[in-house]
Design a protein around this motif. Sequence first.
Motif, mmCIF file in Angstrom:
data_model
loop_
_atom_site.group_PDB
_atom_site.id
_atom_site.type_symbol
_atom_site.label_atom_id
_atom_site.label_comp_id
_atom_site.label_asym_id
_atom_site.label_seq_id
_atom_site.Cartn_x
_atom_site.Cartn_y
_atom_site.Cartn_z
ATOM 1 N N GLY A 1 1.368 -0.025 -16.016
ATOM 2 C CA GLY A 1 0.192 -0.260 -16.854
ATOM 3 C C GLY A 1 -1.021 -0.828 -16.153
ATOM 4 N N ALA A 2 -1.023 -0.894 -14.817
ATOM 5 C CA ALA A 2 -2.221 -1.359 -14.111
ATOM 6 C C ALA A 2 -3.366 -0.382 -14.370
ATOM 7 C CB ALA A 2 -1.954 -1.470 -12.609
ATOM 8 N N ASN A 3 -4.556 -0.911 -14.571
ATOM 9 C CA ASN A 3 -5.718 -0.059 -14.785
ATOM 10 C C ASN A 3 -6.335 0.394 -13.470
ATOM 11 O OD1 ASN A 3 -5.712 -2.242 -17.150
ATOM 12 N ND2 ASN A 3 -6.383 -0.257 -17.916
ATOM 13 N N ASN A 4 -6.100 -0.373 -12.410
ATOM 14 C CA ASN A 4 -6.582 0.005 -11.089
ATOM 15 C C ASN A 4 -5.819 -0.799 -10.060
ATOM 16 O OD1 ASN A 4 -8.249 1.218 -9.050
ATOM 17 N ND2 ASN A 4 -9.893 1.350 -10.570
ATOM 18 N N TYR A 5 -6.039 -0.461 -8.795
ATOM 19 C CA TYR A 5 -5.253 -1.013 -7.698
ATOM 20 C C TYR A 5 -6.195 -1.160 -6.512
ATOM 21 C CZ TYR A 5 -0.832 -1.355 -5.026
ATOM 22 O OH TYR A 5 0.237 -1.777 -4.289
ATOM 23 N N ILE A 6 -6.196 -2.318 -5.869
ATOM 24 C CA ILE A 6 -7.013 -2.506 -4.673
ATOM 25 C C ILE A 6 -6.135 -3.123 -3.591
ATOM 26 C CG2 ILE A 6 -7.906 -4.750 -5.412
ATOM 27 C CD1 ILE A 6 -10.589 -3.941 -4.068
ATOM 28 N N SER A 7 -6.230 -2.567 -2.392
ATOM 29 C CA SER A 7 -5.403 -3.013 -1.279
ATOM 30 C C SER A 7 -6.128 -4.067 -0.451
ATOM 31 C CB SER A 7 -5.049 -1.830 -0.375
ATOM 32 O OG SER A 7 -4.329 -0.866 -1.100
ATOM 33 N N LYS A 8 -5.408 -5.125 -0.119
ATOM 34 C CA LYS A 8 -5.938 -6.168 0.754
ATOM 35 C C LYS A 8 -5.908 -5.663 2.190
ATOM 36 C CE LYS A 8 -3.960 -9.919 -1.993
ATOM 37 N NZ LYS A 8 -2.948 -10.972 -1.951
ATOM 38 N N PRO A 9 -6.845 -6.039 2.994
ATOM 39 C CA PRO A 9 -8.051 -6.812 2.677
ATOM 40 C C PRO A 9 -9.122 -5.916 2.053
ATOM 41 C CG PRO A 9 -8.054 -6.264 5.000
ATOM 42 C CD PRO A 9 -6.775 -5.706 4.422
ATOM 43 N N PHE A 10 -9.993 -6.515 1.264
ATOM 44 C CA PHE A 10 -11.098 -5.778 0.656
ATOM 45 C C PHE A 10 -12.332 -6.670 0.678
ATOM 46 C CE2 PHE A 10 -8.331 -7.585 -2.620
ATOM 47 C CZ PHE A 10 -9.190 -8.446 -3.278
ATOM 48 N N ASN A 11 -13.487 -6.045 0.499
ATOM 49 C CA ASN A 11 -14.737 -6.802 0.515
ATOM 50 C C ASN A 11 -15.301 -6.888 -0.907
ATOM 51 O OD1 ASN A 11 -16.362 -4.461 -0.042
ATOM 52 N ND2 ASN A 11 -16.177 -3.882 2.111
ATOM 53 N N THR B 1 0.800 -1.224 0.000
ATOM 54 C CA THR B 1 0.000 0.000 0.000
ATOM 55 C C THR B 1 0.835 1.276 0.000
ATOM 56 O OG1 THR B 1 -0.124 -0.061 2.419
ATOM 57 C CG2 THR B 1 -1.919 -1.128 1.193
ATOM 58 N N GLU B 2 2.123 1.142 -0.088
ATOM 59 C CA GLU B 2 2.971 2.324 -0.125
ATOM 60 C C GLU B 2 2.696 3.113 -1.400
ATOM 61 O OE1 GLU B 2 5.113 3.403 2.300
ATOM 62 O OE2 GLU B 2 4.285 1.746 3.477
ATOM 63 N N ARG B 3 2.742 4.412 -1.282
ATOM 64 C CA ARG B 3 2.474 5.289 -2.425
ATOM 65 C C ARG B 3 3.363 4.953 -3.621
ATOM 66 N NH1 ARG B 3 4.123 10.612 -4.217
ATOM 67 N NH2 ARG B 3 2.328 11.708 -5.079
ATOM 68 N N ASP B 4 4.631 4.685 -3.362
ATOM 69 C CA ASP B 4 5.568 4.354 -4.442
ATOM 70 C C ASP B 4 5.174 3.063 -5.160
ATOM 71 O OD1 ASP B 4 7.022 6.627 -3.909
ATOM 72 O OD2 ASP B 4 8.588 5.594 -2.766
ATOM 73 N N ASP B 5 4.618 2.107 -4.405
ATOM 74 C CA ASP B 5 4.176 0.859 -5.023
ATOM 75 C C ASP B 5 2.986 1.097 -5.948
ATOM 76 O OD1 ASP B 5 6.123 -0.619 -3.695
ATOM 77 O OD2 ASP B 5 4.810 -1.063 -2.001
ATOM 78 N N VAL B 6 2.039 1.885 -5.491
ATOM 79 C CA VAL B 6 0.866 2.199 -6.306
ATOM 80 C C VAL B 6 1.307 2.911 -7.585
ATOM 81 C CG1 VAL B 6 -1.307 3.487 -6.422
ATOM 82 C CG2 VAL B 6 -0.671 2.310 -4.304
ATOM 83 N N ILE B 7 2.204 3.867 -7.438
ATOM 84 C CA ILE B 7 2.713 4.613 -8.601
ATOM 85 C C ILE B 7 3.440 3.669 -9.562
ATOM 86 C CG2 ILE B 7 4.401 6.356 -9.331
ATOM 87 C CD1 ILE B 7 3.603 7.924 -6.758
ATOM 88 N N ALA B 8 4.268 2.769 -9.017
ATOM 89 C CA ALA B 8 5.007 1.820 -9.871
ATOM 90 C C ALA B 8 4.042 0.930 -10.648
ATOM 91 C CB ALA B 8 5.948 0.968 -9.026
ATOM 92 N N ALA B 9 2.989 0.461 -9.992
ATOM 93 C CA ALA B 9 2.010 -0.399 -10.672
ATOM 94 C C ALA B 9 1.283 0.369 -11.771
ATOM 95 C CB ALA B 9 1.013 -0.962 -9.667
ATOM 96 N N MET B 10 0.895 1.587 -11.496
ATOM 97 C CA MET B 10 0.182 2.381 -12.494
ATOM 98 C C MET B 10 1.105 2.731 -13.671
ATOM 99 S SD MET B 10 -2.664 2.152 -11.157
ATOM 100 C CE MET B 10 -3.957 3.217 -11.702
ATOM 101 N N LYS B 11 2.365 3.031 -13.371
ATOM 102 C CA LYS B 11 3.323 3.310 -14.449
ATOM 103 C C LYS B 11 3.562 2.080 -15.310
ATOM 104 C CE LYS B 11 6.033 7.181 -12.710
ATOM 105 N NZ LYS B 11 7.357 7.616 -12.240
#
Length: 189
Positions: free
Chosen positions: A97-107, A85-95
């Motif tokens: 090519g991820a279309n979206n990102y969801i952090s565990k746990p989720f419903n 969930t680190e900001r850098d991880d989200v940015i790396a995934a989006m860069k």
Amino acid sequence: MKLMVVEDSTSMRKVLRTMLRSLGFVDVHEAEDGADAWEQLREGGFDLLISDWNMPNMSGLELLENVRSHETTADLPVIMATSRTERDDVIAAMKAGANNYISKPFNPAQLKDKIDKVLQSFAAKQSHLEADRLDEVLLNSASLEASVGAQLPFVIFVERTTDPEVLKRPDNREVVRSIRLKVDAFNKV
């Protein structure tokens, strides 16, 4: 709709499969790591990929990079589902090519929201690409013979983009307007 879930934890794969089935997705394929998923994805036919990040053999990020670099999978919608969930991880995934990102746990509701957003965005992008292709065919028709040759792509375009349920949505007003303009232009030719 054919989905791929990539998760190294057997219990988490089972939870995801159950969530997805409760949301109405029945054609759910599974892979225990990125390498296994990549073998299946290369065969084609998938409509959505939901992938964990931290996995042996090939991480979710490496899988995403493979997906985006291969012609047959480059446009596949991808959601990263991870505990990173680190900001850098989200940015790396989006860069990557991820279309979206969801952090565990989720419903299930959170997962459904992410899936809906990704699929709506993908459908809008595909609709715009088809409209652009039709524009190119119609605008480049220099003669009657050329415009008659454009009829088949035009019919395919209209059939794909005139689903009444799709066109009723407020976010598709531009598509409806575009279809009307194209029909008028085509009739004039």
